[in-house]
Design a protein around this motif. Sequence first.
Motif, short mmCIF file in Angstrom:
data_model
loop_
_atom_site.label_atom_id
_atom_site.label_comp_id
_atom_site.label_asym_id
_atom_site.label_seq_id
_atom_site.Cartn_x
_atom_site.Cartn_y
_atom_site.Cartn_z
N UNK A 90 0.85 -1.20 0.00
CA UNK A 90 0.00 0.00 0.00
C UNK A 90 0.88 1.24 0.00
N UNK A 91 0.61 2.15 -0.92
CA UNK A 91 1.32 3.42 -1.01
C UNK A 91 0.32 4.55 -0.86
N UNK A 92 0.36 5.20 0.30
CA UNK A 92 -0.57 6.29 0.59
C UNK A 92 0.06 7.61 0.15
N UNK A 93 -0.45 8.19 -0.92
CA UNK A 93 0.10 9.42 -1.48
C UNK A 93 -0.59 10.67 -0.96
N UNK A 94 -1.49 10.52 0.00
CA UNK A 94 -2.28 11.63 0.50
C UNK A 94 -1.56 12.40 1.61
N UNK A 95 -1.86 13.68 1.70
CA UNK A 95 -1.38 14.48 2.84
C UNK A 95 -2.28 14.18 4.04
N UNK A 96 -1.85 14.62 5.21
CA UNK A 96 -2.65 14.41 6.42
C UNK A 96 -4.03 15.06 6.28
N UNK A 97 -4.08 16.23 5.67
CA UNK A 97 -5.36 16.92 5.49
C UNK A 97 -6.26 16.12 4.55
N UNK A 98 -5.68 15.58 3.48
CA UNK A 98 -6.47 14.79 2.53
C UNK A 98 -6.99 13.51 3.17
N UNK A 99 -6.17 12.88 4.00
CA UNK A 99 -6.62 11.66 4.70
C UNK A 99 -7.78 11.96 5.63
N UNK A 100 -7.77 13.11 6.26
CA UNK A 100 -8.82 13.45 7.23
C UNK A 100 -10.19 13.56 6.57
N UNK A 101 -10.23 13.84 5.27
CA UNK A 101 -11.50 14.02 4.58
C UNK A 101 -12.28 12.72 4.43
#
Length: 304
Positions: A90-101
């Motif tokens: 798994x490669x999570x390319x999201x920022x912390x803000x994007x993950x929170x959404x």
Amino acid sequence: MSGSTPAKIVEPDIDHAWMPSSPCGTGCIARESEAVAGVFVVLRVLVAIFAFALLPILIVVGVVSPRCRRQVTKFGARLLLFAVGIGLVVNDLRSARERSRTEGSALLVAGHVSWTDVLVLTALRPATFVARGDLVDWPVLGLLARAMKVLPIHRRNLRSLPGTVDQVADRLRAGGTVVVFPEATTWCGKAYGSFRPAMFQAAVDTETWVQPVRLRYVDADHAQTTATCFVGDETIGQSIGRIFRLKGVVAHVELVAPEAPGTDRRDLARRCESAARSGEQSDPDVHAVVELEVLEDTRLPTGR
């Protein structure tokens, strides 16, 4: 009448113009993949039986603690992936803000290659899946589908589609996660179809962010493979038996920035398709011609 059971929806035998299909057939399935020895196949089957034995525990734990159920479900899915011999990266390319959404309710969308996609995405994040209506009747996987309480979609019955969209919206409003395969059928992975917009209406109605997921399978040489695809005339039993023998297959998952719901489901579907494809190009017409040559047949193979 009190105590009566709801009538079972029966799909008509005649396909309609909107019935999802793909040109992918059994000739798309990679046959040159390495296979494990028979003793390892037996061990994998035993591990799979053990994983299915956990289902009653999962149900009990889910009643007591939904939070614990998520962990048990993820463990069970990863165990089943191990049983069928598929690794997971798994490669999570999201920022912390994007993950929170998408930490609360979320609609996850991905291209559809195989029944193994369900195991991969459940190992990533337990969710409710929108799946073909006859899945609950399948051997082995039907038991898992019933335990996961999938939302059935009857592809030949267009009149039932709005009801399924409403069910997805209800799950999202309740704070749940729902996984949809917007192609509405399986493709081999090297060719693919467009994301159909219908299910995206649930995200628009509930103002829920949508998480596109990039999913592909690679072999021991890190090259994309179609060895896991479930297409053509292969039965679910044949597919399970074949995939249990594969060696060195890994599911690669990438999580990209989620898409805002907006107000237009068609626009949302286009944005999510672009995000999930990562700029890849597919030519289904050329793919279909190659397929015909491989099968040495004069008719176009029918996708699922």
